[in-house]
Write a protein that holds these residues in place. Structure first.
Motif, PDB file in Angstrom:
ATOM      1  N   ILE A 215      -6.487  -4.595   4.586  1.00  0.00           N
ATOM      2  CA  ILE A 215      -5.778  -3.774   5.274  1.00  0.00           C
ATOM      3  C   ILE A 215      -4.339  -3.841   4.864  1.00  0.00           C
ATOM      4  O   ILE A 215      -3.687  -2.996   4.888  1.00  0.00           O
ATOM      5  N   ALA A 216      -3.909  -4.982   4.422  1.00  0.00           N
ATOM      6  CA  ALA A 216      -2.640  -5.188   3.925  1.00  0.00           C
ATOM      7  C   ALA A 216      -2.487  -4.396   2.562  1.00  0.00           C
ATOM      8  O   ALA A 216      -1.340  -3.787   2.416  1.00  0.00           O
ATOM      9  N   GLU A 217      -3.298  -4.477   1.683  1.00  0.00           N
ATOM     10  CA  GLU A 217      -3.171  -3.827   0.400  1.00  0.00           C
ATOM     11  C   GLU A 217      -3.077  -2.154   0.952  1.00  0.00           C
ATOM     12  O   GLU A 217      -2.614  -1.384   0.232  1.00  0.00           O
ATOM     13  N   ILE A 218      -4.001  -1.651   1.696  1.00  0.00           N
ATOM     14  CA  ILE A 218      -3.993  -0.364   2.313  1.00  0.00           C
ATOM     15  C   ILE A 218      -2.749   0.181   2.647  1.00  0.00           C
ATOM     16  O   ILE A 218      -2.209   1.362   2.379  1.00  0.00           O
ATOM     17  N   GLN A 219      -2.048  -0.706   3.510  1.00  0.00           N
ATOM     18  CA  GLN A 219      -0.956  -0.314   4.024  1.00  0.00           C
ATOM     19  C   GLN A 219       0.302  -0.389   3.130  1.00  0.00           C
ATOM     20  O   GLN A 219       1.128   0.439   3.235  1.00  0.00           O
ATOM     21  N   LEU A 220       0.119  -1.287   2.190  1.00  0.00           N
ATOM     22  CA  LEU A 220       1.292  -1.148   1.142  1.00  0.00           C
ATOM     23  C   LEU A 220       1.008  -0.117   0.372  1.00  0.00           C
ATOM     24  O   LEU A 220       1.945   0.550  -0.169  1.00  0.00           O
ATOM     25  N   LEU A 221      -0.244   0.317  -0.124  1.00  0.00           N
ATOM     26  CA  LEU A 221      -0.479   1.624  -0.832  1.00  0.00           C
ATOM     27  C   LEU A 221       0.102   2.826  -0.017  1.00  0.00           C
ATOM     28  O   LEU A 221       0.888   3.710  -0.768  1.00  0.00           O
ATOM     29  N   THR A 222      -0.334   2.748   1.311  1.00  0.00           N
ATOM     30  CA  THR A 222       0.182   4.060   2.077  1.00  0.00           C
ATOM     31  C   THR A 222       1.833   4.252   2.095  1.00  0.00           C
ATOM     32  O   THR A 222       2.251   5.143   2.093  1.00  0.00           O
TER      33      THR A 222
ATOM     34  N   ILE B 241      14.420   5.651   4.480  1.00  0.00           N
ATOM     35  CA  ILE B 241      13.212   4.902   4.904  1.00  0.00           C
ATOM     36  C   ILE B 241      13.117   4.002   6.123  1.00  0.00           C
ATOM     37  O   ILE B 241      13.878   2.843   6.030  1.00  0.00           O
ATOM     38  N   ALA B 242      12.448   4.547   7.209  1.00  0.00           N
ATOM     39  CA  ALA B 242      12.693   3.537   8.422  1.00  0.00           C
ATOM     40  C   ALA B 242      11.422   2.547   8.213  1.00  0.00           C
ATOM     41  O   ALA B 242      10.348   2.908   7.882  1.00  0.00           O
ATOM     42  N   SER B 243      11.683   1.437   8.733  1.00  0.00           N
ATOM     43  CA  SER B 243      10.814   0.331   8.637  1.00  0.00           C
ATOM     44  C   SER B 243       9.813   0.226   9.850  1.00  0.00           C
ATOM     45  O   SER B 243      10.518  -0.518  10.925  1.00  0.00           O
TER      46      SER B 243
ATOM     47  N   THR C 280       6.751   6.890   0.568  1.00  0.00           N
ATOM     48  CA  THR C 280       8.054   6.668   0.507  1.00  0.00           C
ATOM     49  C   THR C 280       8.504   6.941  -1.128  1.00  0.00           C
ATOM     50  O   THR C 280       9.610   6.929  -1.480  1.00  0.00           O
ATOM     51  N   PHE C 281       7.462   7.677  -1.893  1.00  0.00           N
ATOM     52  CA  PHE C 281       7.668   7.951  -3.046  1.00  0.00           C
ATOM     53  C   PHE C 281       8.791   8.880  -3.575  1.00  0.00           C
ATOM     54  O   PHE C 281       8.659  10.211  -2.749  1.00  0.00           O
ATOM     55  N   GLY C 282       9.788   8.703  -4.097  1.00  0.00           N
ATOM     56  CA  GLY C 282      10.851   9.832  -4.419  1.00  0.00           C
ATOM     57  C   GLY C 282      11.953   9.844  -3.397  1.00  0.00           C
ATOM     58  O   GLY C 282      12.795  10.657  -3.359  1.00  0.00           O
TER      59      GLY C 282
END
Length: 163
Positions: A103-110, A123-125, A115-117
């Motif tokens: 789940i942590a890896e998927i969230q990081l990837l998402t 970017i709101a956290s 936020t790319f570019g």
């Protein structure tokens, strides 16, 4: 007969209660962290599963002897509980750890893709994190110490209150 006269029940409940309380100082000794939530948690040292069923078995044997059908039922039940606490429950807890890592890896990837570019200031956290519960079962040493704990507590209760 009042409930307090039911020695096997009192021994089992007392062993479970004391085992759960013992997890706090044991955790503090080994991890240098005081966590009172462990009183209500599964897993850990000593196994309250083992302590409870072993105290029940011990009390039944003290009251009715080894050749009692009650002793056979309690012993069979106890073995199943202890094996289950080391087997299925432990495996499901380990699966929970792996699921949380995924789940942590998927969230990081998402987050990275979303936020790319973009400008980092835009970017709101927002944390919409999911989490799987990691209820771990017991390691064999935790079960063995719970077993010893249950026998000792059942005998102490018998000699203090029922002799």
């Amino acid at each position: 007969m009042t409930i307090l006269n039911n020695y096997p029940l009192v021994a089992a409940m007392f062993a479970i209660f004391i085992s759960q309380l013992t997890k706090v100082p044991v955790n503090y000794i080994f991890n240098h962290r005081l966590d009172f939530n462990l009183i209500f948690a599964t897993g850990g040292m000593p196994s309250s599963h083992s302590a409870g069923v072993t105290a029940l078995i011990t009390a039944i044997i003290v009251e009715h002897g080894w050749d009692s059908p009650l002793a056979a039922i309690a012993l069979t039940f106890g073995i199943l509980v202890m094996f289950d606490s080391m087997g299925v429950r432990r495996q499901s807890g380990e699966h929970g750890i792996i699921i949380n890592q995924l789940i942590a890896e998927i969230q990081l990837l998402t987050r990275s893709a979303a936020t790319f570019g973009k400008d980092p200031d835009e970017i709101a956290s927002k944390d919409h994190s999911m989490h799987s519960t990691e209820f771990l079962g017991h390691k064999p040493i935790e079960v063995i110490l719970g077993l010893i704990y249950g026998i000792l507590l059942a005998l102490i209760i018998y000699y203090l209150f029922y002799l």
